[in-house]
Design a protein around this motif. Structure first.
Motif, PDB file in Angstrom:
ATOM      1  N   LEU A  28     -19.795 -72.395 -91.736  1.00 42.47           N
ATOM      2  CA  LEU A  28     -18.822 -73.170 -90.974  1.00 42.47           C
ATOM      3  C   LEU A  28     -18.497 -74.484 -91.676  1.00 42.47           C
ATOM      4  O   LEU A  28     -17.331 -74.894 -91.745  1.00 42.47           O
ATOM      5  N   THR A  32     -14.709 -75.360 -92.937  1.00 44.35           N
ATOM      6  CA  THR A  32     -13.987 -76.480 -92.331  1.00 44.35           C
ATOM      7  C   THR A  32     -13.760 -77.609 -93.329  1.00 44.35           C
ATOM      8  O   THR A  32     -12.686 -78.227 -93.336  1.00 44.35           O
ATOM      9  N   THR A 106     -13.406 -77.151 -80.332  1.00 44.15           N
ATOM     10  CA  THR A 106     -13.044 -75.939 -81.065  1.00 44.15           C
ATOM     11  C   THR A 106     -13.267 -76.184 -82.561  1.00 44.15           C
ATOM     12  O   THR A 106     -13.490 -77.313 -83.002  1.00 44.15           O
ATOM     13  N   THR A 107     -13.181 -75.105 -83.336  1.00 45.08           N
ATOM     14  CA  THR A 107     -13.305 -75.253 -84.789  1.00 45.08           C
ATOM     15  C   THR A 107     -12.179 -76.112 -85.343  1.00 45.08           C
ATOM     16  O   THR A 107     -12.382 -76.888 -86.293  1.00 45.08           O
ATOM     17  N   THR A 192     -19.282 -72.207 -83.812  1.00 42.85           N
ATOM     18  CA  THR A 192     -17.930 -72.706 -83.542  1.00 42.85           C
ATOM     19  C   THR A 192     -17.729 -74.119 -84.051  1.00 42.85           C
ATOM     20  O   THR A 192     -16.761 -74.413 -84.751  1.00 42.85           O
ATOM     21  N   THR A 193     -18.653 -75.017 -83.703  1.00 42.52           N
ATOM     22  CA  THR A 193     -18.513 -76.416 -84.116  1.00 42.52           C
ATOM     23  C   THR A 193     -19.787 -77.003 -84.707  1.00 42.52           C
ATOM     24  O   THR A 193     -19.774 -78.151 -85.132  1.00 42.52           O
TER      25      THR A 193
END
Length: 238
Positions: A28, A32, A106-107, A192-193
């Motif tokens: 993640l 991101t 949210t992402t 997700t985060t």
């Protein structure tokens, strides 16, 4: 750093790095941070050009607004993002009422938080490169009939590419290590985060210091590698 190295569980290092939680957080974080860097490039390079190559009124104010995240506590940035993009925010309220889009937790919120705190590093680096680049080549291109866009794409941008790359790498590294704005605006939800810094924070809060140490060492290794790699670019020596 010495304390982390001494206390690191070296024998358990492979199993910790291979755990599902760490791999998910790492994946993640990499995704991101990369998306945030691409967004920062799309927004930051034009801003840097405006600051370095134009006589736009209020440039000093714009520069201050763009670079204020460098000195602003990240948590304050997260609160500000909530006030703008939350369901009752200036922009988020309209997005939710019109399209049903909710950004916080949210992402996408992770990416926004990373762009907010990391883009100034890119802008500063690119602006510096643009200011030191020889403008005579731009003038020659203009006299030969090149448009402003063609001059920027074929002459200016290639000349400042090292500065753009250096700024992008710094931006990516800062996005990878972002914590305060992310936890405030995006929360900490596994898969997700919950990025690497948040995973380390959760680990230390739950008493799992081994995981926190390993993740801290991993992020330090990335930061040191980037700084050493850019050292020649900054000071001209190996």
């Amino acid at each position: 750093m010495a304390g982390l190295v001494v206390r690191a569980p070296w024998s358990d290092l492979p199993s910790i790095l291979a755990s599902d939680e760490v791999l998910t957080a790492l994946r993640l974080s990499l995704v991101t941070a990369t998306v945030a860097t691409a967004a920062a490039l799309a927004c930051g390079v034009p801003i840097a050009w405006l600051l370095a190559r134009t006589t736009l009124p209020g440039r000093s104010v714009l520069r201050g607004l763009v670079t204020v995240p460098l000195v602003l506590p990240p948590v304050v940035g997260g609160v500000a993002l909530l006030m703008v993009f939350g369901r009752r925010g200036l922009v988020g309220g309209w997005l939710y009422d019109t399209f049903g889009i909710s950004l916080p937790f949210t992402t996408e919120a992770v990416v926004l938080a990373q762009v907010f705190v990391a883009m100034p590093f890119l802008v500063v680096a690119v602006e510096g490169a643009l200011r030191t680049a020889d403008r005579r080549y731009d003038d020659v291109a203009a006299t030969l009939g090149a448009t402003s866009w063609t001059t920027f794409r074929r002459v200016t941008l290639p000349a400042v590419t090292p500065g753009v790359l250096a700024g992008a790498v710094l931006c990516w590294a800062r996005a990878l290590g972002e914590f305060g704005a992310t936890v405030t605006f995006a929360g900490s939800f596994p898969g997700t985060t919950r990025t690497l810094p948040l995973e380390a924070y959760v680990a230390i809060n739950s008493g799992d210091s081994d995981v926190a140490i390993v993740l801290s060492l991993l992020m330090i290794a990335v930061s040191v590698t980037i700084l050493v790699g850019l050292r020649e670019r900054w000071i001209g020596t190996a």
